[in-house]
Every structure is written in structure tokens, then in C-alpha cells.
Scaffold this active site. Sequence first.
Site, PDB file in Angstrom:
ATOM      1  N   ASN A   1      -7.533  -0.872  -4.706  1.00 11.52           N
ATOM      2  CA  ASN A   1      -7.612  -2.279  -4.341  1.00 11.52           C
ATOM      3  C   ASN A   1      -9.055  -2.765  -4.350  1.00 11.52           C
ATOM      4  O   ASN A   1      -9.901  -2.265  -3.610  1.00 11.52           O
ATOM      5  CB  ASN A   1      -7.026  -2.483  -2.933  1.00 11.52           C
ATOM      6  CG  ASN A   1      -7.154  -3.915  -2.453  1.00 11.52           C
ATOM      7  OD1 ASN A   1      -6.765  -4.854  -3.141  1.00 11.52           O
ATOM      8  ND2 ASN A   1      -7.730  -4.102  -1.268  1.00 11.52           N
ATOM      9  N   GLU A   2      -9.350  -3.713  -5.244  1.00 14.06           N
ATOM     10  CA  GLU A   2     -10.634  -4.399  -5.337  1.00 14.06           C
ATOM     11  C   GLU A   2     -11.838  -3.455  -5.463  1.00 14.06           C
ATOM     12  O   GLU A   2     -12.762  -3.482  -4.642  1.00 14.06           O
ATOM     13  CB  GLU A   2     -10.828  -5.343  -4.140  1.00 14.06           C
ATOM     14  CG  GLU A   2      -9.754  -6.423  -4.067  1.00 14.06           C
ATOM     15  CD  GLU A   2     -10.010  -7.457  -2.976  1.00 14.06           C
ATOM     16  OE1 GLU A   2     -10.812  -7.152  -2.066  1.00 14.06           O
ATOM     17  OE2 GLU A   2      -9.421  -8.536  -3.034  1.00 14.06           O
TER      18      GLU A   2
ATOM     19  N   TRP B   1       0.826  -1.207   0.000  1.00 13.52           N
ATOM     20  CA  TRP B   1       0.000   0.000   0.000  1.00 13.52           C
ATOM     21  C   TRP B   1       0.862   1.259   0.000  1.00 13.52           C
ATOM     22  O   TRP B   1       1.813   1.367   0.760  1.00 13.52           O
ATOM     23  CB  TRP B   1      -0.898   0.035   1.215  1.00 13.52           C
ATOM     24  CG  TRP B   1      -1.880  -1.074   1.436  1.00 13.52           C
ATOM     25  CD1 TRP B   1      -2.467  -1.365   2.624  1.00 13.52           C
ATOM     26  CD2 TRP B   1      -2.428  -2.009   0.492  1.00 13.52           C
ATOM     27  NE1 TRP B   1      -3.336  -2.420   2.472  1.00 13.52           N
ATOM     28  CE2 TRP B   1      -3.328  -2.827   1.181  1.00 13.52           C
ATOM     29  CE3 TRP B   1      -2.236  -2.222  -0.876  1.00 13.52           C
ATOM     30  CZ2 TRP B   1      -4.048  -3.848   0.547  1.00 13.52           C
ATOM     31  CZ3 TRP B   1      -2.935  -3.238  -1.501  1.00 13.52           C
ATOM     32  CH2 TRP B   1      -3.831  -4.031  -0.805  1.00 13.52           C
TER      33      TRP B   1
ATOM     34  N   TYR C   1      -9.856 -15.978  -4.810  1.00 14.27           N
ATOM     35  CA  TYR C   1     -10.252 -16.328  -3.447  1.00 14.27           C
ATOM     36  C   TYR C   1     -11.530 -17.160  -3.420  1.00 14.27           C
ATOM     37  O   TYR C   1     -12.592 -16.682  -2.999  1.00 14.27           O
ATOM     38  CB  TYR C   1     -10.455 -15.059  -2.611  1.00 14.27           C
ATOM     39  CG  TYR C   1      -9.175 -14.354  -2.247  1.00 14.27           C
ATOM     40  CD1 TYR C   1      -8.249 -14.936  -1.382  1.00 14.27           C
ATOM     41  CD2 TYR C   1      -8.883 -13.111  -2.785  1.00 14.27           C
ATOM     42  CE1 TYR C   1      -7.078 -14.290  -1.057  1.00 14.27           C
ATOM     43  CE2 TYR C   1      -7.711 -12.443  -2.466  1.00 14.27           C
ATOM     44  CZ  TYR C   1      -6.806 -13.047  -1.602  1.00 14.27           C
ATOM     45  OH  TYR C   1      -5.633 -12.407  -1.278  1.00 14.27           O
TER      46      TYR C   1
ATOM     47  N   TRP D   1      -0.636 -14.028  -1.574  1.00 18.06           N
ATOM     48  CA  TRP D   1      -1.108 -13.304  -0.380  1.00 18.06           C
ATOM     49  C   TRP D   1      -1.051 -14.258   0.794  1.00 18.06           C
ATOM     50  O   TRP D   1      -1.657 -15.321   0.771  1.00 18.06           O
ATOM     51  CB  TRP D   1      -2.552 -12.846  -0.559  1.00 18.06           C
ATOM     52  CG  TRP D   1      -3.031 -12.050   0.618  1.00 18.06           C
ATOM     53  CD1 TRP D   1      -3.451 -12.515   1.823  1.00 18.06           C
ATOM     54  CD2 TRP D   1      -3.083 -10.621   0.699  1.00 18.06           C
ATOM     55  NE1 TRP D   1      -3.785 -11.489   2.657  1.00 18.06           N
ATOM     56  CE2 TRP D   1      -3.570 -10.311   1.998  1.00 18.06           C
ATOM     57  CE3 TRP D   1      -2.779  -9.574  -0.166  1.00 18.06           C
ATOM     58  CZ2 TRP D   1      -3.754  -8.991   2.429  1.00 18.06           C
ATOM     59  CZ3 TRP D   1      -2.969  -8.272   0.262  1.00 18.06           C
ATOM     60  CH2 TRP D   1      -3.449  -7.995   1.541  1.00 18.06           C
TER      61      TRP D   1
ATOM     62  N   GLU E   1      -3.317 -11.148  -6.307  1.00 21.92           N
ATOM     63  CA  GLU E   1      -3.582 -11.763  -5.000  1.00 21.92           C
ATOM     64  C   GLU E   1      -4.148 -13.154  -5.230  1.00 21.92           C
ATOM     65  O   GLU E   1      -5.047 -13.328  -6.054  1.00 21.92           O
ATOM     66  CB  GLU E   1      -4.610 -10.962  -4.184  1.00 21.92           C
ATOM     67  CG  GLU E   1      -4.131  -9.656  -3.621  1.00 21.92           C
ATOM     68  CD  GLU E   1      -5.148  -9.054  -2.636  1.00 21.92           C
ATOM     69  OE1 GLU E   1      -5.924  -9.838  -2.037  1.00 21.92           O
ATOM     70  OE2 GLU E   1      -5.167  -7.823  -2.477  1.00 21.92           O
TER      71      GLU E   1
END
Length: 434
Positions: free
Chosen positions: A214-215, A98, A295, A377, A335
Site C-alpha cells: 500500500n502506497e 488488508w 487525495y 475510500w 483509493e
Amino acid sequence: MMVAANGLFYTIVGLASCVAFVYMSFGDLGIMFKKEPELLAFVETNGTQFVVNGKAFYINGWNSYWFLDQAVEEHSKPWIRAMLQIGAKMGLTVCRTWAFNDGDYRALQRSPGRFNENVFQALDHIIAEARQHGVRLLLCLVNNLQAYGGKTQYVKWAAEEGISLSASNDSFFFDPSIRQYFKNYVKAVLTRKNTITGIEYRDDPSIFGWELINEPRCVSDASGDTLQDWIEEMSAYLKLIDSKHLVTVGLEGFYGPENPKSKTVNPGPWAAQLGSDFIHNSKISTIDFASVHIYPDHWFHGQVFKQKLKYAAKWTRSHIEDGDNELKKPVMFTEFGLSNQNPDFEPGQRETFYKTILDIVYKSAKKGGAGAGTFIWQLIMPGMEKFNDDFGFVPEETPSIYKLLTDQTCRLANLEGTLVQQTESIQQLCSIRK
């Protein structure tokens, strides 16, 4: 993926353990840090491949989102050097982390356009350390989630200034004032002159590239028009300031409602209603490469490991095919992880899960395809349990996965996928493993 881990307290015993571990594992890092790095070239793209100095560059990377948080205080700053040294030892070439902390504890941006110089110097330190260790950084500029401020904090700032907003945090994407807040932040970061190296961030090739957010999800507009417009505007603005670095969105990879794959590849109908579309968002001319997350633990409930593994392979192949056939751009899996909290979890499953993804990406890279790299990740240091989540691990405490990642390094090295500074160390690593 995000873990709320601000304001951690490290005991003297914990720090001593870290220092001892680092010294015993890697010797005098101070000497290594003082050594001048070799000249870096910027990473570019050529069709579906990344290139450095005209040669293909395939990425075996990792996530350590916590760098900025821990680089602020002197007692925790050694974690950054230690983690970069471990990554370099494994031949990992890029770290994603980040480059933001908005209005929170140890905030980089205290309020719109107001910055904490001490925290900015911590970011200077991270970039300088990465340069010294031959590791590049993929830097993310804001979070869709609330951890470390994110779009929620930007909306709060606007409300505090009396700007009339909708009830949704998606105001971040469409309110003109908030868009300007973010542009001001982008400009401040990109034009920052590193107090250690003397190089402006936009001129530093040790930064691999920028990730917008992010996302990102904009559930208030499932059509995807709002998010698409935001990506177009922000990526163009970033390129106006910095034409040297690569830019990606930071997508999870879901297909929008108009894409046929929303019914055949998405993890469920809900995924097409999040306001994003992998193809549409990634096709923008000012987006240099596509980003995807993996994920299945979070996306499915009630599936056993074999089902998740099969789906992860399908998801990975689908996005590589998109890169080859539609986007004509590199695809990075920025990720991916397997939770240790699954009811049927067994330690060996992680190795199988990771290997499946790494193998698919390697096969693509081997034939010059769009599978350009992976970022596991997440990696942490010994003693950092409070920073961990159900996906993280210490590399040297998991020998089978450590070997799996270094094997991937060597396979990609045979495809000329190495950094200049790491060439010698990777040759040594891979010759030992032969």
C-alpha cells in the site's frame, strides 16, 4: 491512506444496534450464507480491459481495510458479513482490504514466518464470506506506513536478529534478509488452504488479485531504482507461486523525476522525489494492471474545493491516458476520497467530487479504454465511528452518494461489467432505478 484503529472495544448496545440494522435491512443473512455460490471464473486482462469468461468486467468497488482486524473476535465478526451484504446490495463488485497485520495487536504474522492461526482463520472467514456474497477481494500484502506493522515492523525484526541496517525504514526494499522475510510471507499467504472452503488462496477466483504494498515510497533513492528492483523481484516471485491471479503494485500514481509529467501533472516537486514512478513501475511484465490514488486534500494546502476538483479531473485523465497509450494495461483508481475536515467543506462537495471521477472512468470504459474501475475510500457500518477517518461514511446514511454509486453500478452493468453471482441482483437493482 491509513487509519490507526486497532484494539477497539464494542459495547453490547453497539453490537445490538448492528445486529438489528443488519436484520432489518437484509433479513436472514444466515440463509443467504448457506446458499452455494455459483462457479466463479478468474479475472484476466485483455489489453486495457479486465475480462471474465471473455466479457469485459468494469469495477465499481470500495475499501474496507478493517476486515481482518474485526474478523478475529466473535463479537465483531458480524461487521464483515454486514458490510459485504451492503456492498452486494449496491452492486459493488470488488472490495479492497488488508491481508496483513504484522507484529501488532491481533497480528497475523507475529514474527518472520510465525503466524497466528486464529487470525489466519479470520482471513479464511473473510474470503469465504466474500465468495458467498458474490464480491471479489483485492488483497494487499503489506503497508508502506506503520499502521498494522508495515515495512517498519519488518525492519525492526531484522534489527532484533542483529542484521546491520541503515537508519531508514527503506531497508525493507533493499536488505536481502528482509526481502526473504517478505517472500516467506507471500508464500505462506498464497499457499494457505482455507479452513472453510478447502481452497488454497492461489486457487480461489473469489480473490480478484494481489496488491504488493500500500502506497510504496522509497525516499532514500529518489532515482526509483531501488523500488523498481523490489517490485520486479516480488511480482515475479508471486507469479511463480500463483500464475492465476492478477498483480498490481499499490501505487499512489506519482511520476518520477525523468518523466515530463512530473512537472505538469504531479501535485508538486516533492512528488517526484519519493522513489516511485507510475509509468516505470507499472510497465513491469509481471504487473497486470496499474493502481492510482486520488487525495488532493493531502497533496495541497490552501486550495479551495474548485481547485482540488479541477486537479482531480486532470490527474484521473492523465493516468487513463497512460494506460491507453503507454502501458496498454487497465488502470484502477484503488483509493479516492474528499476530506470533511477542509475549511470550506460542504456535504454536497463529496457528491460532486466522486461524480467527477466516476464520470471520467465511465467515459473511458464506454469506449473500451483503460479506465477500468474505482474503489471509494472508505465504507463503514453504523456504529463504527472509531474506525472512521475524515473520508469514510456509512452508505445508507448518505442517500445522495448511495444513489451515485448505484447509478455507476447500473451504467457499468450496461457495459457487461458484472460478476456471475451478482447478475440477477444487479438486474433487479437497475430495473428499479430506471
